[in-house]
Design an enzyme around this catalytic site. Structure first.
Site, short mmCIF file in Angstrom:
data_model
loop_
_atom_site.label_atom_id
_atom_site.label_comp_id
_atom_site.label_asym_id
_atom_site.label_seq_id
_atom_site.Cartn_x
_atom_site.Cartn_y
_atom_site.Cartn_z
N HIS A 1 2.16 10.43 -60.77
CA HIS A 1 1.42 11.23 -59.76
C HIS A 1 1.76 12.24 -59.07
O HIS A 1 1.46 12.62 -58.02
CB HIS A 1 0.29 10.54 -58.97
CG HIS A 1 -0.49 9.25 -59.97
ND1 HIS A 1 -1.59 9.64 -60.68
CD2 HIS A 1 -0.21 8.02 -60.12
CE1 HIS A 1 -2.16 8.63 -61.43
NE2 HIS A 1 -1.39 7.54 -61.09
N TRP B 1 21.82 8.04 -25.62
CA TRP B 1 21.26 8.25 -27.16
C TRP B 1 20.30 9.44 -26.48
O TRP B 1 19.18 9.33 -25.90
CB TRP B 1 20.38 7.55 -27.72
CG TRP B 1 19.59 7.84 -28.90
CD1 TRP B 1 20.21 7.71 -30.15
CD2 TRP B 1 18.50 8.34 -29.27
NE1 TRP B 1 19.32 8.12 -30.94
CE2 TRP B 1 18.31 8.61 -30.43
CE3 TRP B 1 17.42 8.60 -28.24
CZ2 TRP B 1 16.90 9.11 -30.99
CZ3 TRP B 1 16.09 9.01 -28.74
CH2 TRP B 1 16.00 9.34 -30.01
N ASN C 1 17.61 4.52 -18.65
CA ASN C 1 17.25 4.29 -20.10
C ASN C 1 15.65 4.41 -20.19
O ASN C 1 15.03 3.80 -19.28
CB ASN C 1 17.83 3.01 -20.44
CG ASN C 1 16.91 2.33 -21.77
OD1 ASN C 1 16.59 3.24 -22.60
ND2 ASN C 1 16.82 1.18 -22.06
N GLY C 2 15.41 5.60 -21.06
CA GLY C 2 13.97 5.67 -21.07
C GLY C 2 13.74 7.07 -20.83
O GLY C 2 14.45 8.01 -21.22
N LYS D 1 20.01 1.57 -32.10
CA LYS D 1 19.21 0.20 -32.38
C LYS D 1 18.35 0.13 -31.01
O LYS D 1 18.69 0.45 -29.81
CB LYS D 1 20.25 -0.91 -32.32
CG LYS D 1 19.88 -2.09 -33.44
CD LYS D 1 20.94 -2.91 -33.73
CE LYS D 1 20.43 -4.00 -34.67
NZ LYS D 1 19.91 -3.54 -36.08
N GLU E 1 19.53 6.37 -43.97
CA GLU E 1 19.94 5.99 -42.69
C GLU E 1 21.60 6.02 -42.55
O GLU E 1 22.18 6.66 -41.78
CB GLU E 1 19.98 4.68 -42.10
CG GLU E 1 18.48 4.38 -41.66
CD GLU E 1 18.38 2.99 -41.08
OE1 GLU E 1 18.25 2.69 -39.86
OE2 GLU E 1 18.28 2.00 -42.07
N CYS F 1 20.02 4.25 -25.37
CA CYS F 1 20.54 4.29 -24.03
C CYS F 1 20.99 2.59 -23.60
O CYS F 1 19.93 1.87 -23.52
CB CYS F 1 20.07 5.07 -22.75
SG CYS F 1 19.75 6.60 -23.33
N ARG G 1 22.97 0.93 -28.69
CA ARG G 1 21.86 1.56 -28.21
C ARG G 1 22.06 3.13 -28.04
O ARG G 1 21.05 3.90 -27.79
CB ARG G 1 21.66 0.74 -26.92
CG ARG G 1 21.33 -0.38 -26.70
CD ARG G 1 21.31 -0.89 -25.54
NE ARG G 1 19.85 -0.77 -25.04
CZ ARG G 1 18.91 -1.72 -24.99
NH1 ARG G 1 19.12 -2.84 -25.47
NH2 ARG G 1 17.58 -1.30 -24.29
N GLU H 1 12.34 0.41 -48.43
CA GLU H 1 13.26 -0.13 -47.50
C GLU H 1 14.71 0.10 -47.84
O GLU H 1 15.61 0.52 -47.06
CB GLU H 1 13.36 -1.71 -47.24
CG GLU H 1 14.32 -2.64 -46.57
CD GLU H 1 14.77 -2.17 -45.41
OE1 GLU H 1 14.11 -1.31 -44.56
OE2 GLU H 1 15.74 -2.67 -44.63
N LYS I 1 17.35 2.30 -45.83
CA LYS I 1 18.75 1.95 -45.69
C LYS I 1 19.72 2.90 -46.24
O LYS I 1 20.68 3.52 -45.52
CB LYS I 1 19.03 0.63 -46.57
CG LYS I 1 18.90 -0.38 -45.93
CD LYS I 1 19.38 -0.97 -44.74
CE LYS I 1 18.52 -0.54 -43.45
NZ LYS I 1 17.55 -1.28 -43.09
C1 F6R Z 1 16.21 0.43 -39.95
C2 F6R Z 1 16.15 -0.10 -38.37
C3 F6R Z 1 15.16 0.35 -37.79
C4 F6R Z 1 14.24 -0.86 -37.17
C5 F6R Z 1 13.31 -0.29 -36.29
C6 F6R Z 1 12.55 -1.34 -35.48
O1 F6R Z 1 17.76 -0.16 -40.60
O2 F6R Z 1 17.00 -0.98 -37.95
O3 F6R Z 1 13.99 1.15 -38.69
O4 F6R Z 1 13.79 -1.61 -37.97
O5 F6R Z 1 13.57 0.67 -35.18
O6 F6R Z 1 13.16 -1.97 -34.59
P1 F6R Z 1 12.63 -3.54 -34.10
O7 F6R Z 1 12.75 -4.34 -35.29
O8 F6R Z 1 14.02 -3.85 -33.32
O9 F6R Z 1 11.58 -3.24 -33.62
#
Ligand code: F6R
Length: 607
Positions: free
Chosen positions: A502, A74, A98-99, A602, A486, A2, A27, A479, A483
């Site tokens: 396993h 969000w 936001n929260g 994000k 996501e 948000c 966000r 990772e 990616k």
């Molecule tokens: C994946 C991604 C998330 C962030 C996670 C932590 O592509 O971006 O998994 O890595 O939400 O976010 P930060 O690094 O901002 O604490």
């Protein structure tokens, strides 16, 4: 998670609010809305989905006024709908939030007992209603907002706008970041400085528990106890031009392509040109006085920590514990003496990581963070904050922040090795030379874009994908899988190659693509054996390797992505590039929303 914004301006604010929300859309993008006060009258417009829907609505149904607040959502409480979109309004007050208000059920019950009715499923509506309730019982807008804020439990950044008040925004921060921007006869409120960047470079960050009374010509901040608080105004050096796509189709593509430059910057920040010794910016750390390391993060940053565990253990012979912040914070783990607690976060605002950091305060000898946003809460609450120099990252899927985090963490491990005398001068010099050559190797990896696109075309038809790696490639396998899921919504898992037999090997058949990360390191032959086990079961191997002979020698490799050779310590940074490009091109082939994938946001400021 948000984004909120507020403007007390000299001109019509609706377009300014929408522009600022655009910069906060990373966000959340479930719905968006704005409210303004025009000639004393409070009104609002809200739309479901991306911000463009709100812009369209405003074309047909404009919202005049020179004071306003805005929100991009969000969803936490209640589905994305116009009713649940912010700003929430109750009588003469509108609120953006936001929260999460954790005690909203109790507040609802109290409001219901006073005869209030609810129009939404959100926690935020209770904030608007409670403020309206206090105003009805005789309090002025500021008193009513403050009294409401006192009643809230949970995490919030809030901005309030009032009917009849053209020169007032009340703002509050607890657990979610909030910045106040200073203009000339104008004032702004925003979830982060990026939102405010084109409007002003003068920013005051609210601290935990602060509430602010904002007018065009004044800012009064009170702390949690209601005492007047002095908070510095800082000049923010945000290169706004770096928030465009620079000719790329997506922010993610641009951010992947930027890696040689930003990783070089990260390296320069700790490795002076004339020396092979790591020199940390700011306060120095002495690892010879530390016995163990606890690293905590979420998501991609967590995988950066898992990678760093290999480095700290191997190079500096230091015991390392790595944990996911949401687990760590509630487990009450003992923190032994002579411990360093290290937190990694791109945004520096991730709620769980911040809570984990606060748990370690007073327990660990030192609190260090590795962050991309130097003004963030995590940076400000650390004894030492090491910037990663990735620049603004807009794509929701983290890319350049990951490789810059890795570069800084590797240099930190080398510093630990130097302090603890576990690497010779020659070995340290080798690493320094390898680090200096890394940006050029990253460029070569980026040149594999075409072969990766072809492999991704095939991957886009898969339902599930496995990523395999050993040693330093194991966290990277996870990772790579993260990616892919996501942004392409394909189910993917990362496994340690040795773990395959396993269990996961049961999944292998002719429909299962398996991405094998196989640099020529000490574990190379073992990884190749695991790859053969996959091919023997008709699995479709996409091989990412720097070994020239291997792909040709293997019948049945589905696709090969050739990497340049780098020092074995550096492979996770280099091999991140094909992992990112595979996910990117797969998502593009599937036509998904690369920069704003569904359900994600994000900066995860709720737990
Ligand atoms: C994946 C991604 C998330 C962030 C996670 C932590 O592509 O971006 O998994 O890595 O939400 O976010 P930060 O690094 O901002 O604490």
């Amino acid at each position: 998670m948000c984004g909120i914004v507020g403007v007390l301006g000299k001109h019509e604010v609706a377009p300014i609010l929408v522009e600022a929300l655009k910069r906060l859309e990373y966000r959340g993008y479930d719905s968006a809305g704005i409210a303004t006060v025009n000639e004393g009258v409070l009104d609002r417009r809200r739309a479901v989905g991306k911000l463009v829907n709100l812009s369209d609505l405003l074309v047909h149904d404009p919202l005049p006024g020179k004071s306003g607040i805005g929100h991009t959502r969000w969803a936490t409480h209640g589905v994305p709908s116009v009713e649940n979109a912010h700003p929430h309004r109750a009588g003469s007050v509108a609120v953006v939030h936001n929260g999460i208000v954790e005690n909203y059920r109790e507040l609802r019950a109290e409001l219901a007992s006073h005869g209030f009715r609810f129009e939404t499923e959100t926690d935020t509506e209770t904030v608007a209603l409670m403020t309206e309730h206090h105003m009805k019982s005789g309090l002025d807008p500021v008193q009513a907002a403050f009294k409401t804020i006192d009643q809230l439990e949970g995490a919030f950044a809030l901005a309030f706008l009032f009917d009849g008040e053209e020169d007032l925004i009340v703002a509050a921060r607890k657990g979610s970041p909030l910045a106040i921007g200073h203009g000339d006869g104008e004032m702004y409120v925003g979830s982060d400085a990026i939102a405010l960047a084109p409007l002003t470079d003068r920013v005051t960050y609210l601290e935990e528990g602060d509430r602010a009374i904002v007018t065009r010509n004044s800012l009064e901040i009170r702390d949690e106890r209601g005492e007047l608080a002095n908070r510095d105004m800082r000049r923010i050096n945000l290169d706004v031009s770096r928030t465009d796509k620079a000719g790329h189709k997506h922010y993610m593509a641009k951010e992947i392509a930027e890696q040689p430059v930003v990783v070089a910057e990260a390296i320069r920040s700790c490795l002076p040109a004339a020396s092979d010794r790591i020199c940390l910016p700011g306060e120095d750390l002495d690892f010879s006085k530390l016995d163990r390391l606890t690293m905590v993060a979420c998501g991609t940053a967590f995988y950066a920590c898992l990678t760093a565990k290999y480095w700290f253990e191997r190079l500096a012979k230091m015991p390392v514990e790595v944990d996911i912040a949401s687990e760590f914070r509630y487990r009450e783990p003992p923190i032994p003496e002579r411990s360093l607690a290290l937190f990694v976060s791109q945004s520096g605002e991730t709620a769980d990581t911040l809570a984990a950091l606060r748990y370690c305060e007073g327990k660990a000898d030192k609190i260090v963070s590795v962050v991309n946003v130097p003004e963030s809460s995590i940076a400000r609450e650390s004894d030492l904050a090491l910037p990663i120099h990735a620049g603004v990252e807009i794509g929701v899927a983290s890319t350049k922040a990951f490789t810059c985090q890795l570069a800084v963490l590797l240099m930190l491990a080398l510093k630990a090795a130097a302090d603890r005398g576990t690497l010779t001068d020659e070995e340290l010099a080798d690493h320094a030379a390898a680090l200096r050559g890394l940006p050029s190797a990253l460029n070569t990896a980026l040149e594999q874009d075409n072969s990766i696109r072809v492999a991704a075309q095939r991957l886009s038809e898969a339902r599930d994908v496995l990523f395999l790696g050993r040693g330093l490639m194991y966290p990277l396998a996870m990772e790579g899988a993260l990616k892919l899921k996501e942004i392409s919504y394909i189910h993917a898992e990362g496994y340690a190659s040795g773990e395959l037999k396993h269990g996961p090997i049961a999944l292998i058949d002719k429909n299962m693509p398996v991405v094998v990360m196989a640099p020529r390191d000490v574990l190379f032959d073992k990884t190749v054996s695991n790859m053969q086990e996959v091919m023997a079961r008709k699995g479709k191997v996409i091989l990412v390797s720097d070994d020239e002979g291997i792909a040709e020698a293997q019948d049945g490799v589905w696709a090969t992505i050739r990497m340049p050779y780098v020092h074995p310590s550096l492979t996770p940074i280099l091999y991140a590039v094909p992992a990112q490009l595979l996910a990117y091109h797969t998502a593009v082939a599937k036509g998904t929303d690369v920069d704003q994938p569904r359900n994600l946001a994000k900066s995860v400021t709720v737990e």
